[in-house]
Motif scaffolding. Structure first.
Motif, PDB file in Angstrom:
ATOM      1  N   LEU A  17      39.160  40.848  41.336  1.00 40.16           N
ATOM      2  CA  LEU A  17      37.928  39.780  40.636  1.00 40.16           C
ATOM      3  C   LEU A  17      36.888  40.846  39.921  1.00 40.16           C
ATOM      4  O   LEU A  17      36.419  41.659  40.314  1.00 40.16           O
ATOM      5  N   CYS A  18      36.461  40.160  38.292  1.00 37.88           N
ATOM      6  CA  CYS A  18      35.989  40.872  37.893  1.00 37.88           C
ATOM      7  C   CYS A  18      34.368  41.118  38.812  1.00 37.88           C
ATOM      8  O   CYS A  18      33.561  39.813  38.417  1.00 37.88           O
ATOM      9  N   ALA A  19      33.970  41.655  39.242  1.00 40.55           N
ATOM     10  CA  ALA A  19      32.332  41.402  39.779  1.00 40.55           C
ATOM     11  C   ALA A  19      30.985  42.371  38.740  1.00 40.55           C
ATOM     12  O   ALA A  19      30.684  42.799  38.770  1.00 40.55           O
ATOM     13  N   TYR A  22      27.584  40.702  39.502  1.00 44.62           N
ATOM     14  CA  TYR A  22      27.364  40.437  40.599  1.00 44.62           C
ATOM     15  C   TYR A  22      26.269  40.636  41.051  1.00 44.62           C
ATOM     16  O   TYR A  22      25.652  42.257  41.044  1.00 44.62           O
ATOM     17  N   ARG A  62      25.436  31.265  48.230  1.00 43.10           N
ATOM     18  CA  ARG A  62      25.319  31.449  47.688  1.00 43.10           C
ATOM     19  C   ARG A  62      27.501  32.009  47.452  1.00 43.10           C
ATOM     20  O   ARG A  62      27.801  32.918  47.978  1.00 43.10           O
ATOM     21  N   GLU A  63      28.609  31.592  45.861  1.00 48.06           N
ATOM     22  CA  GLU A  63      29.625  31.834  45.850  1.00 48.06           C
ATOM     23  C   GLU A  63      29.269  32.962  44.229  1.00 48.06           C
ATOM     24  O   GLU A  63      28.513  32.910  44.077  1.00 48.06           O
ATOM     25  N   ASN A  64      30.023  33.340  43.681  1.00 51.77           N
ATOM     26  CA  ASN A  64      30.229  35.043  42.378  1.00 51.77           C
ATOM     27  C   ASN A  64      29.012  35.568  43.164  1.00 51.77           C
ATOM     28  O   ASN A  64      28.441  35.608  41.906  1.00 51.77           O
ATOM     29  N   CYS A  65      29.555  36.272  44.480  1.00 52.46           N
ATOM     30  CA  CYS A  65      28.270  37.172  44.373  1.00 52.46           C
ATOM     31  C   CYS A  65      28.485  37.725  45.785  1.00 52.46           C
ATOM     32  O   CYS A  65      29.778  37.496  45.754  1.00 52.46           O
ATOM     33  N   GLU A  84      38.978  35.253  44.246  1.00 56.15           N
ATOM     34  CA  GLU A  84      37.961  34.616  43.188  1.00 56.15           C
ATOM     35  C   GLU A  84      36.932  34.286  43.157  1.00 56.15           C
ATOM     36  O   GLU A  84      36.004  33.798  42.318  1.00 56.15           O
ATOM     37  N   LYS A  85      36.238  33.390  44.641  1.00 59.11           N
ATOM     38  CA  LYS A  85      34.805  33.162  45.343  1.00 59.11           C
ATOM     39  C   LYS A  85      34.399  34.019  45.516  1.00 59.11           C
ATOM     40  O   LYS A  85      32.869  33.417  44.737  1.00 59.11           O
ATOM     41  N   GLY A  86      34.409  35.123  44.912  1.00 56.12           N
ATOM     42  CA  GLY A  86      33.704  36.042  45.400  1.00 56.12           C
ATOM     43  C   GLY A  86      33.802  37.378  46.274  1.00 56.12           C
ATOM     44  O   GLY A  86      35.116  37.611  47.013  1.00 56.12           O
TER      45      GLY A  86
END
Length: 611
Positions: A17-19, A22, A62-65, A84-86
């Motif tokens: 995961l590229c965060a 974030y 939230r997602e992607n966090c 993949e969702k965070g």
């Protein structure tokens, strides 16, 4: 991926995961403690390549966090998922969430912005995991210095923190026992207590209330309460204050004196626990209270005092009481007599602190304690007393192997509490930076008793965290092993002509001449010092170097008797120069405390060398 303490279950996924950008998102019900932890997490993220990171607290998930949330299950466990969702950290409680955040910090410290997919499900073996810091035997940290210990304890998932106090508190009306030696004020303890609470750590008061009352009982005003009438110091302070100084139980005013002191400290701590200590009372009933001892026995005297403190602190103040178990466990059978028959008179809910610092354990010692109904807590140690560098491995009083064995002993016997002790015998000359790996190990083993079948990987990881270099801890272990032949504690024993002991009639120390093996050890220490000095390190560098150099110079002092490694005048100069370097490190995180006592002791040898 390496995490300390090692999670019970960690499954690696297939992906990264590229965060990079974030945010940290708090569950809307998170309290201020989690916000503080989130700020620490944000700092770690920024240090490891994240950018534009914000901490937010929206109404909806939230997602992607990085989402920090919890359930109301009341446990200390947590789950941590990266996909993949965070990233989601979910605690069984807010405390559990806090521990999950510590694991995530370690993951990011290794991965940076590219976080590997993984799933963690984790919970502790022991519900109470404590660290015990002696601040009475030479070194009193500043508030900021103590906060560094607390930060480390929180990072490695401890629940409890204790400060051992004999005289190092500013009691009103007792100025003669604590001034000019370093102490904490009421305001400072209140600040430390609040800092602990913000990190889900219970600051448990720990005060000497029976033996180990040297400063109190040797003072002009309070000497009349000492068991030993007209006792005069005959040894150096480092050793004298360790050996005895028990309060006179035959004097009814003795307990009132302790209550006056307790009344000033009880309101400063929010903890519902109180450690009354009451260990090593080896001169009980041999002086002023001999008539009482002859009449009812030392064991009965001991239990009566414990029960009196219990009645005051538990029944009247609502505290859960802890005490050291050496007397009722017959650790000093030859001095105190058999005290096992009085254990049944103690309350069932009192916590007996079962300390053992030897490896292998002397399990016969604990039969009485393990068979009775008292609540128990296993207590290993860091093996940093009387040394500049801890003694990590081997037989005898060692750190790593003792912590590992005691944790396993606790699990085998159903004990769910562990307290790692950090004693400061002989001036507490071991810098905090040298003790932090032992603190980490205690956290690791009390959380997951079955972790770490070997220490190599653990050492490299902790060395990177604590010293900024994965190789340094292994080199320090070499120094520790080589210096077993002679170290600071041996110098103290030879000066006092007695072995380290709590017994007032401690055996004489047989002073032996230095050996050729000792000279070989000195040469090896020179090599290791150069290796360590060439290592790139973080801000711990000065502490590490002064510890290694001090270890070498102590052996040089001994070798000067027969196999001098340099001119005596030069050696005296080097000792004094080294002390200035050592003092700079000391003053960074500690009050002046008893640093002058160390200097005065070294000057005895410097004078002899010059003569």
């Amino acid at each position: 991926m390496y995490i300390v303490p090692q999670p019970k279950e960690l499954k690696s996924g297939d992906g990264i995961l590229c965060a990079y950008e974030y945010d940290v998102v708090l569950d809307k019900h998170c309290e201020n403690n989690i916000f503080i932890a989130a700020k620490d997490l944000k700092n770690v993220m920024i240090e490891n390549g994240f950018t534009n990171t914000k901490i937010v607290k929206p109404l909806t998930k939230r997602e992607n966090c990085i989402f920090l949330t919890f359930e109301e299950k009341g446990g200390q466990g947590y789950s941590l998922n990266v996909n993949e969702k965070g990233i989601i950290v979910n605690g069984e409680s807010q405390r559990g969430l806090f521990y999950g955040i510590q694991s995530l910090k370690q993951i990011i410290m290794q991965s940076g912005i590219n976080v590997p997919y993984l799933e963690i499900n984790d919970s502790p073996d022991m519900k109470e995991r404590g660290y015990y810091l002696d601040i009475s035997r030479g070194r009193v940290p500043t508030v900021e210095g103590i906060k560094k210990f607390i930060d480390k304890a929180a990072f490695y998932k401890y629940t409890d923190f204790q400060l051992y106090i004999e005289h190092t508190f500013a009691w009103e009306g007792f100025e003669e026992i604590y001034t000019h030696q370093g102490y904490l004020t009421a305001e400072e303890i209140l600040e430390i207590d609040a800092y602990c609470r913000e990190r889900y750590i219970d600051l448990v008061p720990s005060f000497a209330l029976f033996g180990h009352l040297f400063n109190l009982l040797q003072s002009k005003s309070y000497n009349k309460y000492c068991e030993l009438e007209n006792h005069k110091m005959i040894k150096h302070n480092y050793r004298e204050r360790m050996e005895h100084h028990t309060i006179d139980l035959s004097n009814p005013e003795s307990f009132e004196l302790l209550k006056r002191m307790l009344d000033q400290v009880i309101p400063l701590f929010t903890s519902n626990k109180f450690n009354i200590c009451c260990d090593e009372t080896v001169d009980l009933g041999i002086g002023r209270a001999k008539e009482m001892a002859d009449k009812i026995g030392k064991g009965q005297m001991y239990v009566n005092h414990i029960n009196a403190l219990y009645k005051y602190l538990h029944d009247e103040m609502g505290k859960t009481i802890m005490f050291w178990g050496d007397i009722v466990g017959n650790y000093f059978l030859d001095i105190m007599g058999d005290c096992s028959d009085v254990v049944t008179q103690l309350p069932e809910d009192i916590i007996c602190l079962l300390w053992e610092y030897n490896h292998p354990m002397r399990e016969k010692r604990y039969v009485t304690i393990m068979e009775n109904r008292l609540t128990k807590c296993v207590c290993p140690w860091t093996a940093c007393a009387s040394r500049f560098i801890p003694l990590y491995h081997g037989t005898g009083y060692v750190g790593y192997d003792n912590i590992d064995e005691m944790a396993r002993f606790g699990k085998k016997n159903g004990v769910d509490r562990m307290l790692v002790t950090d004693w400061g015998d002989s001036g507490h000359v071991c810098h905090a930076e040298l003790r932090f790996p032992l603190l980490a190990l205690g956290g690791a083993k009390s959380w997951n008793n079955d972790s770490l079948d070997g220490f190599c990987e653990f050492d490299r990881y902790i060395s990177q965290i604590e010293y900024g270099n994965p190789e340094v801890l292994a080199l320090l272990k070499e120094v520790s092993e080589v210096s077993k032949l002679f170290q600071w504690g041996n110098l103290i024993s030879e000066y006092n002509n007695c072995v380290a002991s709590v017994d007032i009639n401690a055996p004489k120390c047989e002073k032996k001449p230095p050996t050729k093996k000792m000279k070989e050890a000195y040469s090896k220490l020179e090599e290791l010092e150069i290796k360590i000095a060439s290592c790139k390190m973080n801000e711990s560098r000065d502490a590490v170097i002064t510890a290694v150099k001090g270890t070498r110079l102590v052996i040089a002092i001994k070798l000067a008797e027969k196999y001098p490694v340099m001119d005596n005048f030069v050696l005296a100069n080097k000792i004094e120069q080294w002390f200035e370097e050592f003092a700079l490190v000391w003053r960074k995180d500690n009050k002046e405390s008893e640093l002058n006592r160390m200097y005065e002791f070294l000057e005895i040898y410097c004078t002899e060398l010059r003569e």
